[in-house]
Design a protein around this motif. Sequence first.
Motif, PDB file in Angstrom:
ATOM      1  N   SER A   1      -4.454 -92.665 -22.789  1.00 25.46           N
ATOM      2  CA  SER A   1      -4.565 -93.673 -21.732  1.00 25.46           C
ATOM      3  C   SER A   1      -3.839 -94.959 -22.106  1.00 25.46           C
ATOM      4  CB  SER A   1      -6.029 -93.973 -21.437  1.00 25.46           C
ATOM      5  OG  SER A   1      -6.671 -92.835 -20.932  1.00 25.46           O
TER       6      SER A   1
ATOM      7  N   LEU B   1       1.180 -88.443 -17.685  1.00 27.91           N
ATOM      8  CA  LEU B   1      -0.194 -88.595 -18.163  1.00 27.91           C
ATOM      9  C   LEU B   1      -0.878 -87.237 -18.252  1.00 27.91           C
ATOM     10  CD1 LEU B   1      -2.737 -90.314 -18.839  1.00 27.91           C
ATOM     11  CD2 LEU B   1      -3.176 -90.344 -16.375  1.00 27.91           C
ATOM     12  N   TYR B   2      -0.702 -86.408 -17.231  1.00 25.48           N
ATOM     13  CA  TYR B   2      -1.326 -85.083 -17.232  1.00 25.48           C
ATOM     14  C   TYR B   2      -0.779 -84.201 -18.351  1.00 25.48           C
ATOM     15  CZ  TYR B   2      -2.938 -86.582 -12.644  1.00 25.48           C
ATOM     16  OH  TYR B   2      -3.496 -87.267 -11.603  1.00 25.48           O
ATOM     17  N   MET B   3       0.505 -84.311 -18.635  1.00 25.05           N
ATOM     18  CA  MET B   3       1.091 -83.526 -19.730  1.00 25.05           C
ATOM     19  C   MET B   3       0.551 -83.990 -21.083  1.00 25.05           C
ATOM     20  SD  MET B   3       3.011 -81.120 -18.725  1.00 25.05           S
ATOM     21  CE  MET B   3       2.239 -80.805 -17.167  1.00 25.05           C
TER      22      MET B   3
ATOM     23  N   ARG C   1       3.121 -89.973 -12.776  1.00 23.53           N
ATOM     24  CA  ARG C   1       1.734 -89.603 -13.111  1.00 23.53           C
ATOM     25  C   ARG C   1       1.660 -88.282 -13.880  1.00 23.53           C
ATOM     26  NH1 ARG C   1      -2.751 -92.604 -13.390  1.00 23.53           N
ATOM     27  NH2 ARG C   1      -4.572 -91.478 -12.769  1.00 23.53           N
ATOM     28  N   TRP C   2       2.594 -87.362 -13.648  1.00 27.49           N
ATOM     29  CA  TRP C   2       2.528 -86.076 -14.324  1.00 27.49           C
ATOM     30  C   TRP C   2       2.694 -86.215 -15.832  1.00 27.49           C
ATOM     31  CZ3 TRP C   2       6.702 -84.518 -17.108  1.00 27.49           C
ATOM     32  CH2 TRP C   2       7.946 -85.046 -16.777  1.00 27.49           C
TER      33      TRP C   2
ATOM     34  N   TYR D   1      -0.052 -94.324 -21.979  1.00 27.05           N
ATOM     35  CA  TYR D   1       0.443 -94.249 -20.607  1.00 27.05           C
ATOM     36  C   TYR D   1       0.413 -95.622 -19.926  1.00 27.05           C
ATOM     37  CZ  TYR D   1       1.052 -92.847 -15.777  1.00 27.05           C
ATOM     38  OH  TYR D   1       1.516 -92.732 -14.497  1.00 27.05           O
TER      39      TYR D   1
ATOM     40  N   MET E   1      -2.392 -85.344 -21.558  1.00 29.48           N
ATOM     41  CA  MET E   1      -3.775 -84.868 -21.613  1.00 29.48           C
ATOM     42  C   MET E   1      -3.813 -83.378 -21.929  1.00 29.48           C
ATOM     43  SD  MET E   1      -5.976 -87.238 -21.192  1.00 29.48           S
ATOM     44  CE  MET E   1      -6.084 -88.904 -20.579  1.00 29.48           C
ATOM     45  N   LEU E   2      -2.925 -82.627 -21.304  1.00 28.48           N
ATOM     46  CA  LEU E   2      -2.855 -81.188 -21.553  1.00 28.48           C
ATOM     47  C   LEU E   2      -2.442 -80.888 -22.990  1.00 28.48           C
ATOM     48  CD1 LEU E   2      -3.260 -78.559 -20.022  1.00 28.48           C
ATOM     49  CD2 LEU E   2      -0.846 -78.581 -19.467  1.00 28.48           C
TER      50      LEU E   2
END
Length: 89
Positions: free
Chosen positions: A49, A64-66, A61-62, A52, A68-69
């Motif tokens: 977080s 951040l998702y990558m 935004r993707w 990002y 997290m993944l």
Amino acid sequence: MTDANDTDYANDSEPDETVADRLRRHVSENRGGMLYDLAFAVVWVTTVSLLYDFLFSNSPRWVLYMFMLAGIPAYFGFFISLEMARKQG
């Protein structure tokens, strides 16, 4: 015909044991591991977080998702390497 619904965990519990009793027993048996998992998750999500929000603030935004993944292989890699280091030392 055999009972398809019989499972190993059903045989481990007492007949009078409630769900709360089973949950309490599970937590007491796995307290250390659960604490390590929670600590890793909190540190990972906080780090991602902050990265990002400050370093990659203009990224989509993707990203951040990558990040997290990427925590999934990072989690397993960290704890597998920790276990290997314990076995060597």
